[in-house]
Structure formats: C-alpha cells, structure tokens
Write a protein that holds these residues in place. Structure first.
Motif, PDB file in Angstrom:
ATOM      1  N   THR A  57       0.773  -1.134   0.086  1.00 50.54           N
ATOM      2  CA  THR A  57      -0.003  -0.066   0.006  1.00 50.54           C
ATOM      3  C   THR A  57       0.695   1.359  -0.009  1.00 50.54           C
ATOM      4  OG1 THR A  57      -1.671  -1.289   1.174  1.00 50.54           O
ATOM      5  CG2 THR A  57      -1.950   1.282   1.313  1.00 50.54           C
ATOM      6  N   VAL A  58       1.966   1.263   0.866  1.00 54.73           N
ATOM      7  CA  VAL A  58       2.755   2.310   0.912  1.00 54.73           C
ATOM      8  C   VAL A  58       3.539   2.717  -0.522  1.00 54.73           C
ATOM      9  CG1 VAL A  58       4.734   3.386   1.614  1.00 54.73           C
ATOM     10  CG2 VAL A  58       3.494   2.216   3.129  1.00 54.73           C
ATOM     11  N   LEU A  59       3.899   1.309  -1.176  1.00 54.18           N
ATOM     12  CA  LEU A  59       4.385   1.359  -2.500  1.00 54.18           C
ATOM     13  C   LEU A  59       3.378   2.082  -3.497  1.00 54.18           C
ATOM     14  CD1 LEU A  59       6.980   0.874  -4.359  1.00 54.18           C
ATOM     15  CD2 LEU A  59       5.962  -1.601  -4.634  1.00 54.18           C
ATOM     16  N   MET A  60       2.179   1.542  -3.283  1.00 53.97           N
ATOM     17  CA  MET A  60       0.887   1.981  -4.175  1.00 53.97           C
ATOM     18  C   MET A  60       0.842   3.666  -4.312  1.00 53.97           C
ATOM     19  SD  MET A  60      -1.352   1.319  -6.431  1.00 53.97           S
ATOM     20  CE  MET A  60      -3.310   1.653  -6.646  1.00 53.97           C
ATOM     21  N   VAL A  61       0.841   4.116  -3.147  1.00 54.28           N
ATOM     22  CA  VAL A  61       0.975   5.626  -2.946  1.00 54.28           C
ATOM     23  C   VAL A  61       2.009   6.352  -3.527  1.00 54.28           C
ATOM     24  CG1 VAL A  61       0.743   7.638  -1.337  1.00 54.28           C
ATOM     25  CG2 VAL A  61      -0.638   5.218  -0.910  1.00 54.28           C
ATOM     26  N   PHE A  62       3.285   5.850  -3.277  1.00 60.56           N
ATOM     27  CA  PHE A  62       4.531   6.389  -4.085  1.00 60.56           C
ATOM     28  C   PHE A  62       4.218   6.164  -5.431  1.00 60.56           C
ATOM     29  CE2 PHE A  62       8.617   5.685  -5.812  1.00 60.56           C
ATOM     30  CZ  PHE A  62       9.492   6.904  -5.457  1.00 60.56           C
ATOM     31  N   CYS A  63       3.729   5.016  -5.925  1.00 58.97           N
ATOM     32  CA  CYS A  63       3.709   4.943  -7.598  1.00 58.97           C
ATOM     33  C   CYS A  63       2.650   5.843  -8.189  1.00 58.97           C
ATOM     34  CB  CYS A  63       3.369   3.370  -7.922  1.00 58.97           C
ATOM     35  SG  CYS A  63       4.585   2.381  -7.740  1.00 58.97           S
ATOM     36  N   LEU A  64       1.582   6.280  -7.371  1.00 61.93           N
ATOM     37  CA  LEU A  64       0.560   7.074  -7.691  1.00 61.93           C
ATOM     38  C   LEU A  64       1.387   8.358  -8.064  1.00 61.93           C
ATOM     39  CD1 LEU A  64      -2.709   6.040  -5.841  1.00 61.93           C
ATOM     40  CD2 LEU A  64      -1.949   5.393  -8.373  1.00 61.93           C
ATOM     41  N   TRP A  65       2.051   8.709  -7.006  1.00 61.70           N
ATOM     42  CA  TRP A  65       2.586  10.129  -6.772  1.00 61.70           C
ATOM     43  C   TRP A  65       3.513  10.085  -7.964  1.00 61.70           C
ATOM     44  CZ3 TRP A  65       7.835  10.983  -6.406  1.00 61.70           C
ATOM     45  CH2 TRP A  65       8.462  12.380  -6.314  1.00 61.70           C
ATOM     46  N   GLY A  66       4.633   8.867  -8.248  1.00 59.18           N
ATOM     47  CA  GLY A  66       5.380   9.004  -9.171  1.00 59.18           C
ATOM     48  C   GLY A  66       4.674   9.089 -10.727  1.00 59.18           C
ATOM     49  N   ILE A  67       3.571   8.556 -10.854  1.00 58.99           N
ATOM     50  CA  ILE A  67       2.955   8.836 -12.121  1.00 58.99           C
ATOM     51  C   ILE A  67       2.453  10.110 -12.238  1.00 58.99           C
ATOM     52  CG2 ILE A  67       0.652   7.935 -13.276  1.00 58.99           C
ATOM     53  CD1 ILE A  67       0.998   5.066 -12.181  1.00 58.99           C
ATOM     54  N   ARG A  68       1.798  10.474 -11.408  1.00 56.83           N
ATOM     55  CA  ARG A  68       1.510  12.145 -11.573  1.00 56.83           C
ATOM     56  C   ARG A  68       2.676  13.166 -11.780  1.00 56.83           C
ATOM     57  NH1 ARG A  68      -1.915  15.867 -13.137  1.00 56.83           N
ATOM     58  NH2 ARG A  68      -1.648  17.870 -12.040  1.00 56.83           N
ATOM     59  N   ALA A  69       4.026  12.851 -10.698  1.00 58.64           N
ATOM     60  CA  ALA A  69       5.051  13.664 -11.008  1.00 58.64           C
ATOM     61  C   ALA A  69       5.804  13.480 -12.479  1.00 58.64           C
ATOM     62  CB  ALA A  69       6.128  13.352 -10.057  1.00 58.64           C
ATOM     63  N   SER A  70       5.452  12.463 -13.059  1.00 56.74           N
ATOM     64  CA  SER A  70       6.107  12.087 -14.520  1.00 56.74           C
ATOM     65  C   SER A  70       5.267  12.479 -15.468  1.00 56.74           C
ATOM     66  CB  SER A  70       6.661  10.751 -14.286  1.00 56.74           C
ATOM     67  OG  SER A  70       5.792   9.753 -14.463  1.00 56.74           O
ATOM     68  N   SER A  71       3.974  12.821 -15.378  1.00 54.50           N
ATOM     69  CA  SER A  71       2.975  12.794 -16.452  1.00 54.50           C
ATOM     70  C   SER A  71       3.399  13.977 -17.456  1.00 54.50           C
ATOM     71  CB  SER A  71       1.550  13.046 -15.583  1.00 54.50           C
ATOM     72  OG  SER A  71       1.678  14.385 -15.110  1.00 54.50           O
ATOM     73  N   GLY A  72       4.353  14.927 -17.126  1.00 52.93           N
ATOM     74  CA  GLY A  72       4.653  15.841 -17.791  1.00 52.93           C
ATOM     75  C   GLY A  72       6.104  15.822 -18.131  1.00 52.93           C
ATOM     76  N   ASP A  73       6.718  14.829 -18.112  1.00 53.28           N
ATOM     77  CA  ASP A  73       8.116  14.522 -18.406  1.00 53.28           C
ATOM     78  C   ASP A  73       8.162  13.503 -19.597  1.00 53.28           C
ATOM     79  OD1 ASP A  73      10.900  13.855 -18.612  1.00 53.28           O
ATOM     80  OD2 ASP A  73      10.943  13.208 -16.640  1.00 53.28           O
ATOM     81  N   THR A  74       8.481  14.082 -20.712  1.00 50.54           N
ATOM     82  CA  THR A  74       8.584  13.437 -21.975  1.00 50.54           C
ATOM     83  C   THR A  74      10.000  12.934 -22.215  1.00 50.54           C
ATOM     84  OG1 THR A  74       8.874  15.476 -23.371  1.00 50.54           O
ATOM     85  CG2 THR A  74       6.534  14.499 -23.027  1.00 50.54           C
ATOM     86  N   THR A  75      10.821  12.826 -21.170  1.00 48.97           N
ATOM     87  CA  THR A  75      12.551  12.466 -21.290  1.00 48.97           C
ATOM     88  C   THR A  75      12.359  10.901 -21.372  1.00 48.97           C
ATOM     89  OG1 THR A  75      12.683  12.538 -19.221  1.00 48.97           O
ATOM     90  CG2 THR A  75      13.241  14.466 -20.314  1.00 48.97           C
ATOM     91  N   LEU A  76      13.297  10.149 -21.553  1.00 54.09           N
ATOM     92  CA  LEU A  76      13.708   8.819 -21.431  1.00 54.09           C
ATOM     93  C   LEU A  76      13.433   8.313 -20.072  1.00 54.09           C
ATOM     94  CD1 LEU A  76      14.147   6.140 -23.131  1.00 54.09           C
ATOM     95  CD2 LEU A  76      16.793   6.681 -22.467  1.00 54.09           C
ATOM     96  N   SER A  77      13.863   8.958 -19.275  1.00 49.45           N
ATOM     97  CA  SER A  77      13.935   8.578 -17.589  1.00 49.45           C
ATOM     98  C   SER A  77      12.435   8.794 -17.389  1.00 49.45           C
ATOM     99  CB  SER A  77      14.513   9.410 -16.854  1.00 49.45           C
ATOM    100  OG  SER A  77      14.390  10.917 -17.030  1.00 49.45           O
ATOM    101  N   GLY A  78      11.541   9.686 -17.879  1.00 47.85           N
ATOM    102  CA  GLY A  78      10.169  10.111 -17.534  1.00 47.85           C
ATOM    103  C   GLY A  78       9.477   8.703 -17.976  1.00 47.85           C
ATOM    104  N   ALA A  79       9.940   8.195 -19.111  1.00 55.77           N
ATOM    105  CA  ALA A  79       9.115   6.993 -19.675  1.00 55.77           C
ATOM    106  C   ALA A  79       9.511   5.801 -18.722  1.00 55.77           C
ATOM    107  CB  ALA A  79       9.592   6.571 -21.159  1.00 55.77           C
ATOM    108  N   TYR A  80      10.605   5.669 -18.307  1.00 56.01           N
ATOM    109  CA  TYR A  80      11.069   4.523 -17.417  1.00 56.01           C
ATOM    110  C   TYR A  80      10.339   4.648 -16.070  1.00 56.01           C
ATOM    111  CZ  TYR A  80      14.465   2.179 -20.243  1.00 56.01           C
ATOM    112  OH  TYR A  80      15.434   1.516 -21.044  1.00 56.01           O
ATOM    113  N   CYS A  81      10.332   6.044 -15.658  1.00 56.93           N
ATOM    114  CA  CYS A  81       9.636   6.161 -14.379  1.00 56.93           C
ATOM    115  C   CYS A  81       8.101   5.729 -14.356  1.00 56.93           C
ATOM    116  CB  CYS A  81       9.911   7.418 -13.857  1.00 56.93           C
ATOM    117  SG  CYS A  81       9.095   7.786 -12.210  1.00 56.93           S
TER     118      CYS A  81
END
Length: 593
Positions: free
Chosen positions: A41-65
């Motif tokens: 559950t903690v990881l799930m919350v972190f992943c939702l934050w990560g998806i939101r944080a990377s949603s505007g990132d169109t770099t290669l690292s953004g795709a991996y994240c």
C-alpha cells in the motif's frame, strides 16, 4: 537496436521479477500478510505520486519512471487479491451441478471487490494523467488489466493448462471456477485482439520519429502485450510455466500430513458428546470439521464450548451425498492451521463409505498420515436402530477401527452382552469400548492408529421404500431462504429454527417430553441451545429420551434448534419454538397434532 532492446529487456525483467516476488510473499505464513499488504500500500501511494509527477516529463527517464510506477501499482491489485484482503463476497467453491449464468455469477462474487478496486485505480490513473503528454504509466496499468481480464475469462471458459500450482492454499476454492478443456471460443478472439494491438504498438515504436521517449514508451507496452500473448499460449501449450518462477514457489512450506479421525454413528448415538470428551486428550493442534443435517447447525457451538477450532460444513458436504467441498475444506484447514489431528463428525445420516472414499482421493491421500474410524453406538437404542436400518449400521460397524458402545448406563448386563455379540459378529477385529456420556469407565478412549487405507466397502443400500428427496425448508422462524435439495436414502426431513425468547426449565422439559412422544411427528433427533434465566442450556432428544444440560455460549451465540425425523409437523415445531417462552406448550401441540 539498443533503443528498443533495452526497454524490452527492462519491461521483461521487471514484470518477471515483480510477479515472482508477489508469489514468494504469498507463499509465506499468513501472519506475514499484513506486513506485505502494508508495504504494498505504501508502494502503491508512492507509485501514484510517481505517475503524477512524471506525467509532464517526456524524457527517456520519464518513460522509465512512469512504466515502473504503473507496473508496481498493478502489483498492489495482485497482492491484495491473492493474499485474500480484497477478493469478493463469496469464499466457497461453486456447488456441484451449477452451470451457465448462475455459475458465472458465483465466479464474479469471488472477486467482485477486486474488480471494483481495479476500476477505481484505473479511474484514478486516468485522472492523474488527464491531458498530460506522458501517459505511459496509465496505459501500462490498462494493458496489465487486459492481460488479467482476458486470461481470467479464458480459464473460466476452459483451457488445457490451468496452472493450479500458482494458486495459494487459502484460495483453493477458486479451483471450482477453473475449467479444463482443449479450447474455448474466446481464446482465438483474445489472441487475435492482442496480436493486432501488438502489431500496432510495434509500428508506433518504430515510427517514433527519433523520440526516445515515444520509442521506449511504445516498446514497454508492446513487450507487455507480447507477454499477454505468451501467457495465453501457456494456457494451451504443454510448456512448463512453473519453471519460470521456481524460485518464488520455494516459500510455500511443504504440507505436513495430519492424523484424521472420523467419528461416525447414527442420529442420537452421542457423537458430539464423545467428541467433546475426545477434545480433552486430542492435543492443541486439533481442528474439528462438523456437519449438521439441517441448515442451522448446533454441534459446532457445542464443540467450541471446549475451546476447539471448529469448521462447520454446510448441509450436503458430509451429509447424504458427498461432494468435493470436503476435500477443498480439508486443504484450506491444512493451509490455515497446519493441524496435527483433524476430527471429522459427519451428520448421523452420512454415507460413511463415500466419505472414506473422499479421504482416499489422490489429492488428499498425501495429506492424511493415519486414518481411523470410530463408530459410536447407542446401546439403549441399538435394537430399535438395527431393526429399522440394518444396512447402515452394518456398514458403519464393518468400516470402523474402534467401536464405542455408548449409553451403557441405560441398559442391563444381558442387553449389553447381546449388543457386543452383534457388533463382534460384524467386525471381529475392532475393539469395543463401553462408555457413558462418551467417556469410558476405564479412562480416556484413544483412537486406533491405522494406515490411511481403509477396506473397500460398498455404500449402504437404501431401505426398501427406496430413494426419496427432501428439502431443508424455509421457515419464518429463522428467516433462512437457501433451499438445498439432495437425495436422502433414509427418507428423513429436517426442520430448523431460531428461539427468540428465553425458556423456562419446567416448560422446556414438558415440551421435550411431548415431542419425544410424537406430538410433532416421528422425531428421530432434536437438539438445540437456548437462553434460560441468566445463562444458557443445551437440550436434545436422542433415542426417545429428552435431556437438558448447562451450556457456555460464545459472545455471538444464537439460540436455535434443529429437528430430524419423518412426517414432521412443521407448524407444531414452529409454534413451539418461535417467539414464545414456551410457557404454554399444551395448546399448540394439541391443536397441531
């Protein structure tokens, strides 16, 4: 080439490794599940934050994240289901003979909350990435959802390889919703749709116009879709799918065999009383499986009073016709408690030979170390029972490793000798123990350890009047509306009800006397528990003799009663045990009779 190979290898590794970690955690003791779901559950919350944080990132690292977060967010759905936290309202196998839309409805009930959780998570991901250029995480989740839903429908409709080894012990009941067959009509459609999507994703990756972000993102999704196609073919082709995650299955501890004792005996012989005495010497790791003939059970409460772990099986499991429910329940018991001994008390009308046949099934044989059969015989009612049901009593006596001649305080020496001579003729090798209230005068009665093999004996033949169907009827007195029809070779009917008001000693004893005399029909057995004054009592009618004794209830105990017999007058029983304190038992019994 590196532009496509690295994302593909990364997606393949993360999918394979995360799947193995989930299976490894699911194979650990259930006491660890709360920590696993907390971490997920903690990881799930972190992943939702990560998806939101990377949603505007169109770099290669953004795709991996985004891809990694989307895949790990899906991992929470898998852990919550396979560890039993978010499943569905149904926790039982599908009944025998259930098919069509009803069978499909039962299957949906096993994972309804899980499916709703997936939908809710998908909506959240869409909302987090809405209008943003990087939606790799959201589409990763959606592709995994497609893989899950398509594979689930295919194993329900029928595939060649069910891969049941991946199913944890606490979800063994789901096997009743898996179908083994060469092919189903959905499979080619699933493969075709997945292949079309795969081709489109590969083309999109190769036409990324130099965008490393787009190439990696489409490559991630294409790899997952290729894995979906491979997963579907593993359901059909004879390939060792389990070898891919052999390391993760090592956390599942080997099943430890247990000693099983079946306590048989006809209605009113004193099986539950004997079991209560047996629990005093059975050891701490003992689990009891008990089955009552009627829909409202009483025996489970009487055994819990002695501190036992009791699993109550619904009517039908060990009653007249045996089903795979017993086998599945035994596996579940082993997974949950790892018992040293399992005591099984079938109803008094059970077919003992069929029950023992279930215990010797190939999937249960490795679990049963020693199997013993103890038959409890009512010494005071032996002549009556044997005169009416010789085939049933013969079968029980012949299959027994020990015979307990109970209620010896109610018969004289000559009659006891006659009963023992009859039993000795039926089974010359089994020891006969004399007992009163389930306890032998010489001390505790210990089970006779034998091998798990039992003699092959044909089930008892039905009485001359033949096969008869009966219902566990509905009654307003207890509000139960689950009909369960099955064959009853002994032609018994059952009635059950809830006792709403406290009873009084004199009134209850007077009522039991009247019922034992036939005021409500040919009563074979009656048993129940009720409130009386500031405490509780248990009462029964066995062998035509009423009895009342003190009872220690659980916190959520329900006062209830069941009756078994022929030509039962349900109106009389309902009025006698309904919302009354049984103060006036003469009027309804006289009127109904």
């Amino acid at each position: 080439m590196v532009l496509y190979a690295l994302p593909a290898l990364f997606a393949l590794f993360v999918w394979w490794f995360s799947t193995g970690v989930i299976m490894y955690l699911d194979g650990l003791p259930r006491s660890t599940f709360k920590w696993s779901i907390l971490g997920a559950t903690v990881l799930m919350v972190f992943c939702l934050w990560g998806i939101r944080a990377s949603s505007g990132d169109t770099t290669l690292s953004g795709a991996y994240c985004a891809f990694t977060c989307g895949l790990l967010a899906w991992g929470w759905q898998e852990i919550s289901f396979y560890m039993g936290f978010v499943t569905g309202p149904r926790k039982l196998p599908c009944p025998d003979g259930c098919s069509g839309w009803k069978h499909f409805g039962h299957a949906i009930q096993t994972s309804l909350w899980h499916e709703l959780a997936i939908i809710a998570s998908g909506v959240i991901l869409v909302a987090l990435t809405w209008g943003q250029p990087n939606q790799v995480g959201m589409w990763t989740f959606m592709v995994l959802w497609w893989m899950h839903q398509s594979a689930k429908l295919n194993v329900f409709l029928g595939v060649r390889n069910l891969n049941e080894e991946f199913l944890p012990e606490h979800l063994q009941f789901l096997k009743s919703f898996l179908t083994k067959k060469p092919m189903n009509l959905l499979f080619p459609l699933s493969i075709t749709i997945s292949t079309v999507i795969l081709v489109w994703l590969v083309q999109a990756a190769t036409h990324a116009n130099g965008s490393r972000f787009a190439a990696a993102g489409f490559c991630f999704l294409a790899t997952l879709m290729a894995l979906a196609i491979l997963e579907h073919w593993l359901l059909m082709l004879p390939l060792p799918a389990a070898a891919l995650w052999g390391w993760s299955l090592k956390s599942r501890k080997p099943t430890k065999p247990f000693d099983a004792e079946v306590v048989s005996g006809f209605l009113g012989a004193g099986k539950t009383t004997f079991m209560r005495a047996r629990l005093q010497t059975a050891g701490p790791r003992t689990v009891v499986l008990v089955n009552d003939f009627a829909s409202v059970g009483v025996d489970g409460s009487l055994l819990r009073e002695r501190g036992a772990d009791v699993v109550e099986l619904p009517n039908g499991c060990i009653c007249c016709s045996l089903r795979k429910d017993l086998a599945e329940q035994l596996k579940s018991v082993v997974a949950q408690w790892s018992p040293e001994r399992v005591l099984i008390e079938p109803s008094g009308v059970a077919d003992l030979a069929s029950l023992l046949g279930v215990m010797q099934a190939p999937d249960l044989r490795p679990l049963v170390r020693n199997l013993s059969v103890t038959t409890v015989v009512d010494g005071g009612a032996f002549l009556r029972d044997y005169g009416r049901l010789p085939a049933q009593l013969d079968a029980q006596a012949r299959l027994s490793s020990m015979l307990v001649l109970n209620k010896t305080d109610l018969v004289g020496p000559a009659e006891l000798m006659m009963v023992e001579t009859t039993l000795r003729g039926l089974n010359p090798t089994a020891p006969i123990m004399r007992a009163s209230f389930g306890v032998a005068a010489a001390g505790p009665i210990l089970p006779i350890a034998v091998s798990a093999e039992v003699p092959a004996v044909q089930p008892a033949a039905p009485p001359p009047h033949g096969h008869h169907d009966h219902d566990h009827h509905d009654h307003d007195v207890h509000g139960h509306d689950d009909h369960h029809d099955h064959a009853n070779a002994l032609s018994f009917d059952s009635w059950s009800g809830v006792i709403q008001a406290p009873v009084e000693p004199e009134s209850l004893l007077m009522l039991l006397d009247r019922l034992a005399d036939g005021a409500a029909g040919d009563l074979e057995r009656l048993k129940g528990i009720a409130r009386m004054g500031e405490g509780w009592v248990r009462f029964d009618i066995a062998g035509g003799r009423p009895s009342i004794a003190a009872f220690a209830p659980t916190v959520e105990e329900t006062a209830r009663v069941i009756a078994i017999g022929r030509n039962l007058n349900e109106q009389t029983l309902t009025e006698a045990f309904a919302t009354r304190s049984n103060q006036d038992v003469t009027q309804p019994l006289t009127a109904a009779a």
